[in-house]
Each structure stands twice: as structure tokens, then as C-alpha cells.
Design an enzyme around this catalytic site. Structure first.
Site, short mmCIF file in Angstrom:
data_model
loop_
_atom_site.label_atom_id
_atom_site.label_comp_id
_atom_site.label_asym_id
_atom_site.label_seq_id
_atom_site.Cartn_x
_atom_site.Cartn_y
_atom_site.Cartn_z
N LYS A 1 0.86 -1.18 0.00
CA LYS A 1 0.00 0.00 0.00
C LYS A 1 0.90 1.23 0.00
O LYS A 1 1.70 1.44 0.91
CB LYS A 1 -0.91 0.00 1.22
CG LYS A 1 -1.79 1.24 1.29
CD LYS A 1 -2.86 1.11 2.34
CE LYS A 1 -3.68 2.39 2.43
NZ LYS A 1 -4.72 2.30 3.43
N LYS B 1 -2.16 -1.47 -3.83
CA LYS B 1 -3.02 -0.29 -3.76
C LYS B 1 -2.18 0.97 -3.82
O LYS B 1 -1.22 1.04 -3.07
CB LYS B 1 -3.78 -0.35 -2.44
CG LYS B 1 -4.73 0.78 -2.21
CD LYS B 1 -5.36 0.63 -0.86
CE LYS B 1 -6.17 1.88 -0.60
NZ LYS B 1 -6.51 2.03 0.77
C1 PBG Z 1 -7.69 3.35 5.39
C2 PBG Z 1 -7.97 3.25 3.95
C3 PBG Z 1 -7.76 4.20 2.94
C4 PBG Z 1 -8.27 3.65 1.76
C5 PBG Z 1 -8.75 2.39 2.07
N1 PBG Z 1 -8.53 2.13 3.42
C6 PBG Z 1 -7.25 5.58 3.01
C7 PBG Z 1 -5.88 5.85 3.45
O1 PBG Z 1 -5.05 4.95 3.64
O2 PBG Z 1 -5.60 7.01 3.65
C8 PBG Z 1 -8.31 4.36 0.43
C9 PBG Z 1 -9.26 3.80 -0.57
C10 PBG Z 1 -9.55 4.67 -1.75
O3 PBG Z 1 -8.91 5.73 -1.96
O4 PBG Z 1 -10.45 4.31 -2.49
N2 PBG Z 1 -6.49 2.98 5.88
#
Ligand code: PBG
Length: 326
Positions: free
Chosen positions: A196, A249
Site C-alpha cells: 500500500k 493499492k
Molecule cells: C484506510 C484506507 C484508505 C483507503 C482504504 N482504506 C485511506 C488511506 O489509507 O488514507 C483508500 C481507498 C480509496 O482511496 O479508495 N487505511
């Protein structure tokens, strides 16, 4: 012109193109991320994500009846927590009477056959807007892992089929697996957000949940976009610690990472087509410069070609409809 090799022969009509196609996308590959908020019978459209809304649990359940009919069986839940319920430890994440348990129970009652994926991270519950616990401006790893593990256990008790740690703390997969197993939740899967990245493409999501960090950024825990070896390291660790599926991601800007992880992973790979990627296509469509259906299809195929088994996407209902028509 004498030429033996003519690759165009295999593209000369639709039937041949279908015959030699290397990649398929099916509705069963899709996971729909949905936003939930407190209350009754209310839909609140999300400005930054045209076509997406926050739903109260009762309405969400009704909508799922519709989406199920399209063949969508997997839902990732993201609760919007009221500002007054947030604190520095994200205590609300453990509240048995909170919005998330309410929603999970209701959905599992109404739709026992669907799979519910619960997100494990503190940001929607934290007054600091960070995924872990903050002290003196730092995100504490081990303290956070303890709370996140408790959170995952609660989610399992509330009926989640999968828990999906999206926090990027070190060691959280192993800790969560151990705690789940100790409590006999050996059947609850872990979908690990393994690679991520610290990305600007989460902007619309943070808007939707009002969960943006109150200070700084997430670069001490989310990955640096310049790296891929590090993604392999994170993935291998998560698999070793017990992940059942690993995720990359964002999606589109990181197709190379999906492909590399697919090569080395012994578990299925998921891709998250995130909010910013969704918003980009929607904006281009609103400007009249892209054909929406074609843009969605090509995007989904790209994930499959790169090696993703599952795709989390806000386009899930639209894509499912498209697949119905074909
Ligand atoms: C929380 C989380 C996030 C997303 C999914 N889970 C945001 C972040 O890490 O700031 C983002 C998903 C998206 O942008 O569609 N940890």
C-alpha cells in the site's frame, strides 16, 4: 510484399479475437467497497466520487439486494464515524454497539450468502486521522498492532468473513492471525493490504469518510511510490505471517507492482482501483472526453492482465451491468 509473419490474421474478426484472448473478467472477480453512515433511510451522495454515496445500514442492505442480482457477492465496508466519537486511540473501533457491528450484523442477517470484508485501520476512528496511534507526532507501531488486532477480533465476532488490515504497521498480519486463531476464528480470512503506497489517489476516499490525517502524511508507514523491491518484501512477510490474499493499492499506477507480486506470490493477488482512479475516469467522462463503459472495461481488464484475481472497485455495479449485456 512477401511476409510470412502477419499477427493481424489473429485479429481479423471478433470470433478469432475472442478465441485467442488471454484475459477474462467476470463479475465474480469484483469486490465492491461501500461507505456506511449512521441513521435511517438516508443516502448521502459523495461529491468527490460522483455516483457513490454513504448509505445508512438499512438502505445499504436494500441496495445489496439489487447489487446481488447483478452477481456481486463481496462487499468491503467503510464506516463514516462522527467526529465527536473519535479519539486518539480510535476507541470507537472496538465499540460493540457502533456503526460497523450494526452494519455487519444487519447485512449478514439479510444476506447470509455474501462476503463481508472489514477494514482494519484506525483512521476513520482516530482524532488524528492516522492508521495507528500517534504520540508526540510519531505513529507507534507495536501499540497500534495491539489495538488493530483487537479490532480485527471484534470484527470477526461481529460476523465479518474477512478482515483486511490496511494500516501498514509491521507485524500486524501475524499478530491478527494469532489472536483470531486463539479465539477459534480460524475460518476468518485475512486480506492484507501488503503493498500500500503513500498515494495522492486516496484523496476522494478521505473526503468521503472525513478521515484525512490532521497533521503530516502517511509516509512513515505507507510505501514510497519509487519502490518495488520493498513491495515484494512486504508481501512475502505478509504471506509468511498468514495472509490469505495480498493486495496492491492503488491499482492503475502500480500495475507493474501487481505483475511482480503475482510472479512471487503463493496466495491470490487483489488490486484496489482506488477513489482517485475512479474520480479521474468520472471527471473525464463528465468533460465528454472518454467513453465511460469502455474506460471501465479496459481498466478492469488491465488489472486481470497484470495478474489480479480480485479487484476492489467503485465501478463494481457498473462493470457487472456491462458484463450482463455482453
Ligand atoms: C484506510 C484506507 C484508505 C483507503 C482504504 N482504506 C485511506 C488511506 O489509507 O488514507 C483508500 C481507498 C480509496 O482511496 O479508495 N487505511
Amino acid at each position: 510484399m512477401s511476409q510470412i509473419q502477419r499477427p493481424r490474421r489473429n485479429r481479423k474478426n471478433q470470433a478469432i479475437r475472442d478465441l485467442v484472448s488471454e484475459t477474462q473478467i467476470l463479475t465474480q472477480n469484483l469486490i465492491y467497497p461501500v461507505f456506511v453512515c449512521e441513521g435511517n433511510n438516508t443516502e448521502t451522495p459523495i461529491k468527490a466520487m460522483p455516483g457513490q454515496s454513504r448509505w445508512t445500514p438499512d438502505l445499504l442492505s436494500k441496495k445489496i439486494t439489487e447489487w446481488k442480482n447483478l452477481g456481486l457477492n463481496h462487499y468491503a465496508l467503510f464506516p463514516q464515524i462522527e467526529e465527536s466519537k473519535k479519539d486518539s486511540r480510535g476507541t470507537e473501533a472496538l465499540n460493540d454497539n457502533g456503526l460497523l457491528p450494526d452494519t455487519i450484523k444487519r447485512l449478514k442477517d439479510d444476506h447470509p450468502e455474501i462476503n463481508i470484508i472489514a477494514d482494519v485501520a484506525l483512521d476513520p476512528f482516530s482524532s488524528d486521522g492516522h492508521d495507528g496511534v500517534v504520540e508526540n507526532g510519531k505513529i507507534l507501531n507495536d501499540v497500534s498492532v495491539e489495538i488493530l488486532s483487537q479490532m480485527a477480533l471484534k470484527q470477526a465476532q461481529w460476523g465479518a468473513d474477512w478482515v483486511a488490515p490496511s494500516d501498514m504497521m509491521d507485524g500486524r498480519i501475524g499478530s491478527i492471525r494469532k489472536l483470531l486463531d486463539q479465539h477459534n476464528f480460524t475460518d476468518v480470512n485475512i486480506l492484507a493490504y501488503s503493498a500500500k503506497y503513500a498515494s495522492c489517489f486516496y484523496g476522494p476516499f478521505r473526503d468521503a469518510l472525513q478521515s484525512a490525517p490532521k497533521f503530516g502524511d502517511k509516509k512513515t508507514y505507507q510505501m514510497d511510490p519509487r519502490n518495488t523491491h520493498e513491495a515484494l518484501r512486504e508481501t512475502l512477510l505478509d504471506i509468511e505471517e498468514g495472509a490469505d490474499m495480498v493486495m496492491v493499492k492503488p491499482g492503475l499506477p502500480y500495475l507493474d507492482v501487481i505483475a511482480r507480486i503475482k510472479d512471487i506470490s503463493s496466495v491470490p493477488v487483489a488490486a484496489y482501483n482506488v477513489s482517485g482512479e475512479y474520480a479521474m475516469i468520472k471527471a473525464a467522462v463528465a468533460m465528454g472526453v472518454l467513453d465511460e463503459d469502455k474506460a471501465i472495461y479496459e481498466t478492469m481488464i488491465a488489472f486481470r492482465r497484470a495478474g489480479a484475481s480480485a479487484i476492489l472497485t467503485y465501478f463494481a455495479p457498473q462493470m457487472a451491468k456491462l458484463l450482463r449485456l455482453n
